[in-house]
Design a protein around this motif. Structure first.
Motif, PDB file in Angstrom:
ATOM      1  N   GLN A  25       2.020   1.958  -3.435  1.00 34.42           N
ATOM      2  CA  GLN A  25       0.914   2.472  -4.256  1.00 34.42           C
ATOM      3  C   GLN A  25       0.604   3.922  -3.888  1.00 34.42           C
ATOM      4  OE1 GLN A  25      -1.659  -0.893  -3.384  1.00 34.42           O
ATOM      5  NE2 GLN A  25      -1.500  -1.585  -5.515  1.00 34.42           N
ATOM      6  N   ASN A  26       0.707   4.237  -2.601  1.00 38.43           N
ATOM      7  CA  ASN A  26       0.468   5.603  -2.156  1.00 38.43           C
ATOM      8  C   ASN A  26       1.554   6.540  -2.713  1.00 38.43           C
ATOM      9  OD1 ASN A  26      -0.988   7.545  -0.730  1.00 38.43           O
ATOM     10  ND2 ASN A  26       0.308   7.333   1.096  1.00 38.43           N
ATOM     11  N   ALA A  41       0.839  -1.209   0.000  1.00 37.53           N
ATOM     12  CA  ALA A  41       0.000   0.000   0.000  1.00 37.53           C
ATOM     13  C   ALA A  41       0.869   1.253   0.000  1.00 37.53           C
ATOM     14  CB  ALA A  41      -0.926  -0.003   1.213  1.00 37.53           C
ATOM     15  N   ALA A  87       3.296   6.084  -5.480  1.00 33.58           N
ATOM     16  CA  ALA A  87       3.092   6.254  -6.929  1.00 33.58           C
ATOM     17  C   ALA A  87       2.009   7.303  -7.191  1.00 33.58           C
ATOM     18  CB  ALA A  87       2.729   4.911  -7.557  1.00 33.58           C
ATOM     19  N   ALA A  88       0.976   7.316  -6.322  1.00 29.51           N
ATOM     20  CA  ALA A  88      -0.113   8.288  -6.510  1.00 29.51           C
ATOM     21  C   ALA A  88       0.362   9.724  -6.257  1.00 29.51           C
ATOM     22  CB  ALA A  88      -1.270   7.949  -5.570  1.00 29.51           C
ATOM     23  N   ALA A 103       3.106  -1.178  -8.191  1.00 27.45           N
ATOM     24  CA  ALA A 103       2.646   0.215  -8.112  1.00 27.45           C
ATOM     25  C   ALA A 103       2.938   0.994  -9.394  1.00 27.45           C
ATOM     26  CB  ALA A 103       3.318   0.900  -6.927  1.00 27.45           C
ATOM     27  N   LYS A 138       8.831   6.646 -11.731  1.00 29.39           N
ATOM     28  CA  LYS A 138       7.511   6.567 -12.386  1.00 29.39           C
ATOM     29  C   LYS A 138       7.694   6.985 -13.839  1.00 29.39           C
ATOM     30  CE  LYS A 138       2.829   8.364 -11.753  1.00 29.39           C
ATOM     31  NZ  LYS A 138       1.914   8.923 -10.735  1.00 29.39           N
TER      32      LYS A 138
END
Ligand SMILES: C[S@@+](CC[C@H](N)C(=O)[O-])C[C@H]1O[C@@H](n2cnc3c(N)ncnc32)[C@H](O)[C@@H]1O
Length: 220
Positions: free
Chosen positions: A101-102, A98, A104-105, A187, A216
């Motif tokens: 993923q956080n 998580a 990457a956001a 992610a 990214k």
């Protein structure tokens, strides 16, 4: 030896904003902000952030109180970083996934996520053992306990005060570089660099820690 870390982080920020996960008392964030990098932090501990607030330059740093695996902050960042083994404070694989993923956001396209963390020290364990003492003195006894079944460890401290033992235990989840790469991939991030330390020594089979950077894609 903070200067090489701050140099590398400033270069990776490249004129953009940086987000420190687990900013603590600002040991890294404050010198990075002094280099002209706008820094935002996330931390669970109001006590740590209160200590940051007593330091010169702290007024330039915004901090959001929350869990860095899930807390969102406004805007995009060119750099997110998580140093001093703090990824291991997330004690389950789900939380660590998580967190990626956080991150990457929060990253702008082309942005980077940097982690500094130790390589799990399982080779130091005596054969057949799961307890590793790392400090023994007449008044202090410190040891790590490993649970290989769930990739967990804890650091344990016994201190003799007034003839009585006081015990503290801190839980961690140890994680291998290859598993971090997989979390990054889940992610949508790709490994860009991995070094043994902040001075970019090569990462080898003997390295005891690593500084890793995932990127990214510019097209995301
Ligand atoms: C080892 S300290 C490192 C502080 C700072 N990054 C440094 O390098 O000096 C870890 C910090 O992460 C924070 N922390 C641990 N787990 C966290 C979580 N899940 N969410 C937010 N902060 C967390 C702790 O409160 C502490 O301030």
């Amino acid at each position: 030896m903070l200067a090489p870390a701050v140099d590398l982080l400033a270069r990776l920020a490249g004129g953009g904003r940086a987000l420190e996960l687990g900013i603590g008392t600002g040991r890294v964030a404050l010198p990075l902000a002094r280099r002209g990098v706008p820094v935002h932090g996330i931390d669970l501990s109001r006590a740590m952030v209160a200590r940051l607030r007593t330091k010169p330059g702290a007024e330039t740093i915004n901090v959001t109180i929350g869990d860095f695996a899930t807390t969102r902050v406004d805007g995009a960042f060119s750099l997110v970083y998580l140093v001093f083994n703090t990824i291991s404070n997330l004690t389950t694989q789900d939380e660590q996934v998580a967190c990626f993923q956080n991150v990457a956001a929060h990253l702008a396209p082309g942005g980077c996520f940097l982690i500094e963390v130790g390589v799990p020290e399982l080779r130091k364990l005596p054969p057949g053992q799961h307890v590793l003492p790392f400090h023994v003195s007449p008044t202090k006894f410190s040891f790590d306990i490993y649970d290989f079944a769930i990739q967990a460890m804890s650091s344990n401290y016994v201190e003799v005060v007034n003839g009585r033992g006081e015990y503290t235990s801190i839980p961690f989840r140890y994680v291998w570089p290859a598993e971090l790469d997989l979390m990054a991939r889940i992610a949508g991030l790709r490994l860009r660099d991995r070094w043994e330390d902040w001075t970019k020594e090569p990462f080898t089979a003997e390295s005891r820690r690593h500084v890793s950077v995932w990127e990214k894609s510019v097209s995301s």
